[in-house]
Scaffold this motif. Structure first.
Motif, PDB file in Angstrom:
ATOM      1  N   TYR A 118       0.122  -5.231 -47.719  1.00 30.38           N
ATOM      2  CA  TYR A 118       0.484  -5.766 -46.720  1.00 30.38           C
ATOM      3  C   TYR A 118      -0.443  -6.708 -46.241  1.00 30.38           C
ATOM      4  CZ  TYR A 118      -2.616  -3.117 -43.639  1.00 30.38           C
ATOM      5  OH  TYR A 118      -3.707  -2.544 -43.032  1.00 30.38           O
ATOM      6  N   ARG A 119      -0.002  -7.594 -45.229  1.00 27.06           N
ATOM      7  CA  ARG A 119      -0.944  -8.608 -44.490  1.00 27.06           C
ATOM      8  C   ARG A 119      -0.472  -8.610 -43.066  1.00 27.06           C
ATOM      9  NH1 ARG A 119      -3.047 -14.387 -45.917  1.00 27.06           N
ATOM     10  NH2 ARG A 119      -3.000 -15.140 -43.732  1.00 27.06           N
ATOM     11  N   PRO A 120      -1.047  -9.002 -41.926  1.00 20.57           N
ATOM     12  CA  PRO A 120      -0.361  -9.251 -40.965  1.00 20.57           C
ATOM     13  C   PRO A 120       0.234 -10.548 -40.745  1.00 20.57           C
ATOM     14  CG  PRO A 120      -2.570  -8.030 -40.334  1.00 20.57           C
ATOM     15  CD  PRO A 120      -2.487  -8.442 -41.947  1.00 20.57           C
ATOM     16  N   HIS A 121       1.305 -10.946 -39.929  1.00 16.45           N
ATOM     17  CA  HIS A 121       1.897 -12.147 -39.983  1.00 16.45           C
ATOM     18  C   HIS A 121       2.461 -12.182 -38.744  1.00 16.45           C
ATOM     19  CE1 HIS A 121       3.711 -15.797 -41.722  1.00 16.45           C
ATOM     20  NE2 HIS A 121       4.895 -15.383 -41.184  1.00 16.45           N
ATOM     21  N   CYS A 122       1.873 -12.115 -37.898  1.00 19.26           N
ATOM     22  CA  CYS A 122       2.399 -11.992 -36.373  1.00 19.26           C
ATOM     23  C   CYS A 122       2.520 -13.188 -35.541  1.00 19.26           C
ATOM     24  CB  CYS A 122       1.198 -11.153 -35.434  1.00 19.26           C
ATOM     25  SG  CYS A 122       0.507  -9.844 -35.900  1.00 19.26           S
ATOM     26  N   PRO A 123       3.690 -12.931 -34.874  1.00 24.66           N
ATOM     27  CA  PRO A 123       4.335 -14.327 -34.272  1.00 24.66           C
ATOM     28  C   PRO A 123       3.621 -15.076 -33.523  1.00 24.66           C
ATOM     29  CG  PRO A 123       5.046 -12.140 -33.060  1.00 24.66           C
ATOM     30  CD  PRO A 123       4.293 -11.826 -34.249  1.00 24.66           C
ATOM     31  N   SER A 124       2.407 -14.559 -32.509  1.00 28.81           N
ATOM     32  CA  SER A 124       1.943 -15.379 -31.834  1.00 28.81           C
ATOM     33  C   SER A 124       0.271 -15.138 -31.839  1.00 28.81           C
ATOM     34  CB  SER A 124       2.440 -15.391 -30.489  1.00 28.81           C
ATOM     35  OG  SER A 124       2.377 -13.962 -29.961  1.00 28.81           O
ATOM     36  N   CYS A 125      -0.165 -14.568 -32.861  1.00 24.47           N
ATOM     37  CA  CYS A 125      -1.624 -14.307 -32.909  1.00 24.47           C
ATOM     38  C   CYS A 125      -2.095 -14.316 -34.425  1.00 24.47           C
ATOM     39  CB  CYS A 125      -1.697 -12.852 -32.442  1.00 24.47           C
ATOM     40  SG  CYS A 125      -3.588 -12.000 -32.362  1.00 24.47           S
ATOM     41  N   THR A 126      -3.095 -14.779 -34.622  1.00 22.52           N
ATOM     42  CA  THR A 126      -4.087 -14.789 -35.721  1.00 22.52           C
ATOM     43  C   THR A 126      -5.584 -14.224 -35.489  1.00 22.52           C
ATOM     44  OG1 THR A 126      -4.933 -17.107 -35.346  1.00 22.52           O
ATOM     45  CG2 THR A 126      -3.060 -16.827 -36.562  1.00 22.52           C
ATOM     46  N   ALA A 127      -5.470 -13.274 -34.793  1.00 22.81           N
ATOM     47  CA  ALA A 127      -6.927 -12.596 -34.530  1.00 22.81           C
ATOM     48  C   ALA A 127      -7.452 -11.730 -35.765  1.00 22.81           C
ATOM     49  CB  ALA A 127      -6.678 -11.626 -33.483  1.00 22.81           C
ATOM     50  N   CYS A 128      -6.681 -11.250 -36.702  1.00 22.22           N
ATOM     51  CA  CYS A 128      -6.941 -10.416 -37.929  1.00 22.22           C
ATOM     52  C   CYS A 128      -7.711 -11.361 -38.875  1.00 22.22           C
ATOM     53  CB  CYS A 128      -5.891  -9.722 -38.255  1.00 22.22           C
ATOM     54  SG  CYS A 128      -5.321  -8.179 -37.327  1.00 22.22           S
ATOM     55  N   GLU A 129      -8.712 -11.073 -39.203  1.00 23.59           N
ATOM     56  CA  GLU A 129      -9.385 -11.961 -40.166  1.00 23.59           C
ATOM     57  C   GLU A 129     -10.140 -10.934 -41.220  1.00 23.59           C
ATOM     58  OE1 GLU A 129     -10.700 -16.019 -37.918  1.00 23.59           O
ATOM     59  OE2 GLU A 129     -12.003 -14.613 -38.059  1.00 23.59           O
ATOM     60  N   SER A 130      -9.823 -11.165 -42.502  1.00 22.96           N
ATOM     61  CA  SER A 130     -10.337 -10.323 -43.655  1.00 22.96           C
ATOM     62  C   SER A 130     -12.010 -10.604 -43.725  1.00 22.96           C
ATOM     63  CB  SER A 130      -9.768 -10.321 -44.928  1.00 22.96           C
ATOM     64  OG  SER A 130      -8.671 -10.108 -44.852  1.00 22.96           O
ATOM     65  N   VAL A 131     -12.584  -9.268 -43.925  1.00 28.55           N
ATOM     66  CA  VAL A 131     -14.041  -9.652 -44.083  1.00 28.55           C
ATOM     67  C   VAL A 131     -14.506  -8.951 -45.343  1.00 28.55           C
ATOM     68  CG1 VAL A 131     -16.362  -8.907 -42.943  1.00 28.55           C
ATOM     69  CG2 VAL A 131     -14.406  -9.560 -41.638  1.00 28.55           C
ATOM     70  N   ARG A 132     -15.305  -9.467 -46.106  1.00 21.21           N
ATOM     71  CA  ARG A 132     -15.913  -8.999 -47.502  1.00 21.21           C
ATOM     72  C   ARG A 132     -17.418  -9.314 -47.177  1.00 21.21           C
ATOM     73  NH1 ARG A 132     -13.168 -13.103 -51.922  1.00 21.21           N
ATOM     74  NH2 ARG A 132     -14.458 -14.862 -51.486  1.00 21.21           N
ATOM     75  N   ILE A 133     -18.114  -8.115 -47.917  1.00 25.18           N
ATOM     76  CA  ILE A 133     -19.409  -8.250 -47.819  1.00 25.18           C
ATOM     77  C   ILE A 133     -19.909  -8.900 -49.304  1.00 25.18           C
ATOM     78  CG2 ILE A 133     -21.621  -7.014 -48.107  1.00 25.18           C
ATOM     79  CD1 ILE A 133     -19.931  -4.779 -46.330  1.00 25.18           C
ATOM     80  N   LEU A 134     -20.898  -9.559 -49.407  1.00 22.19           N
ATOM     81  CA  LEU A 134     -21.497 -10.161 -50.681  1.00 22.19           C
ATOM     82  C   LEU A 134     -22.308  -9.086 -51.314  1.00 22.19           C
ATOM     83  CD1 LEU A 134     -20.278 -12.689 -49.390  1.00 22.19           C
ATOM     84  CD2 LEU A 134     -21.766 -13.986 -50.605  1.00 22.19           C
ATOM     85  N   ALA A 135     -21.828  -8.211 -52.096  1.00 20.22           N
ATOM     86  CA  ALA A 135     -22.267  -7.062 -52.389  1.00 20.22           C
ATOM     87  C   ALA A 135     -23.820  -7.445 -53.265  1.00 20.22           C
ATOM     88  CB  ALA A 135     -21.771  -6.001 -52.976  1.00 20.22           C
ATOM     89  N   SER A 136     -23.911  -8.175 -54.168  1.00 21.37           N
ATOM     90  CA  SER A 136     -24.945  -8.470 -55.109  1.00 21.37           C
ATOM     91  C   SER A 136     -26.044  -8.849 -54.351  1.00 21.37           C
ATOM     92  CB  SER A 136     -24.469  -9.192 -56.078  1.00 21.37           C
ATOM     93  OG  SER A 136     -24.025 -10.568 -55.761  1.00 21.37           O
ATOM     94  N   GLU A 137     -25.802  -9.645 -53.174  1.00 22.81           N
ATOM     95  CA  GLU A 137     -26.837 -10.312 -52.463  1.00 22.81           C
ATOM     96  C   GLU A 137     -27.162  -9.440 -51.126  1.00 22.81           C
ATOM     97  OE1 GLU A 137     -25.677 -14.259 -51.568  1.00 22.81           O
ATOM     98  OE2 GLU A 137     -24.623 -14.425 -53.009  1.00 22.81           O
ATOM     99  N   PHE A 138     -26.532  -8.453 -50.827  1.00 26.98           N
ATOM    100  CA  PHE A 138     -26.728  -7.752 -49.797  1.00 26.98           C
ATOM    101  C   PHE A 138     -28.197  -6.720 -49.836  1.00 26.98           C
ATOM    102  CE2 PHE A 138     -26.650  -3.542 -47.308  1.00 26.98           C
ATOM    103  CZ  PHE A 138     -26.557  -4.156 -45.877  1.00 26.98           C
ATOM    104  N   THR A 139     -29.086  -6.797 -48.609  1.00 27.77           N
ATOM    105  CA  THR A 139     -30.047  -5.966 -48.535  1.00 27.77           C
ATOM    106  C   THR A 139     -30.059  -5.408 -47.080  1.00 27.77           C
ATOM    107  OG1 THR A 139     -31.566  -7.355 -49.793  1.00 27.77           O
ATOM    108  CG2 THR A 139     -32.575  -5.976 -48.361  1.00 27.77           C
ATOM    109  N   PRO A 140     -30.429  -4.112 -46.818  1.00 29.81           N
ATOM    110  CA  PRO A 140     -29.933  -3.561 -45.589  1.00 29.81           C
ATOM    111  C   PRO A 140     -30.980  -3.930 -44.559  1.00 29.81           C
ATOM    112  CG  PRO A 140     -30.939  -1.737 -47.175  1.00 29.81           C
ATOM    113  CD  PRO A 140     -30.478  -3.045 -47.922  1.00 29.81           C
ATOM    114  N   SER A 141     -30.689  -4.209 -43.455  1.00 25.96           N
ATOM    115  CA  SER A 141     -31.533  -4.431 -42.112  1.00 25.96           C
ATOM    116  C   SER A 141     -32.456  -3.473 -41.788  1.00 25.96           C
ATOM    117  CB  SER A 141     -30.580  -4.976 -40.924  1.00 25.96           C
ATOM    118  OG  SER A 141     -30.004  -3.663 -40.389  1.00 25.96           O
TER     119      SER A 141
END
Length: 234
Positions: A57-80
């Motif tokens: 599924y994915r959100p398809h809301c009538p009056s809101c676009t607040a949901c944004e998918s997030v993905r981490i670039l795993a190969s470039e990630f270094t923990p803080s």
């Protein structure tokens, strides 16, 4: 969105949003059975879809676009520094990866929901809810486990696709809440993605106006899907 995908898509009824007050939620639901494979789902992840149980599924809301998918670039990630401190607190704990559900999972899930989310829509926990939400016959699932000696204290349910992982849900022992296990398990998923040479770890939806969702922007480098384009998280 639907006109860009040559597949069958349904539209759900409207219902109250689980994250933003006074908003209504509506979902696009994939109806094409050919999409229900790890490869098909990964293609849909790139367009902002998610999995819940057997359904895409994915959100398809009538009056809101607040949901944004997030993905981490795993190969470039270094923990803080902060993330390294969290990992250091559990350095003596063991991590195991299972591709099959274990009997220990549901009791841990039940405790987690009933003690930490008693004000949410998933309370009270039920076995049927656990299965219909997390398990999936057509997906390769990795259950990333965290053990303290002989005690299972955390499980990250993670979908495995050719080029990415998708974080579905994490539950953990409330007695260990002080160890920031939610963050620790995301870091363990990123580590697993790096071991498997995956490009991305998808974290689901970021909603800037929802305090409970803001943790997803703590992992960099990352991208968010906005207006059907992946842009860097600043």
């Amino acid at each position: 969105m639907a006109q860009h995908l040559p597949i069958k898509i349904g539209l759900s009824q409207r219902f109250p949003c689980s994250y933003l007050d006074e908003q209504e939620e509506q979902l696009l639901v994939i109806l094409d059975p050919l999409c229900y494979t790890p490869q098909g789902f990964e293609a849909l992840l790139q367009h902002g879809f998610r999995r819940s149980g057997e359904q895409i599924y994915r959100p398809h809301c009538p009056s809101c676009t607040a949901c944004e998918s997030v993905r981490i670039l795993a190969s470039e990630f270094t923990p803080s520094r902060s993330q390294k401190r969290k990992l250091n607190k559990v350095k003596e704990f063991a991590v195991h990866v299972s591709h099959f559900e274990r009997p220990e999972y549901y009791p841990l899930y039940e405790r987690y929901i009933n003690e930490r989310h008693s004000d949410g829509s998933m309370y009270p926990a039920e076995r049927s809810q656990f299965e219909s939400f997390l398990l999936c016959k057509w997906m390769n699932i990795a259950f990333i486990e965290l053990w303290h000696q002989e005690r299972l204290i955390g499980v990250a349910v993670t979908d495995v696709m050719p080029n990415s992982l998708s974080a579905i849900y994490t539950f953990f022992d409330p007695d260990y809440e002080a160890l920031s296990l939610g963050s620790v398990m995301i870091l363990k998923q990123i580590e697993h993605a790096q071991k498997l040479a995956k490009d991305f770890v998808y974290l689901g939806y970021q909603i800037d106006d929802c305090r409970k969702m803001r943790y997803k922007l703590q992992y960099r480098p990352a991208q968010r899907l906005r207006a059907d384009a992946w842009i860097a998280v600043e």
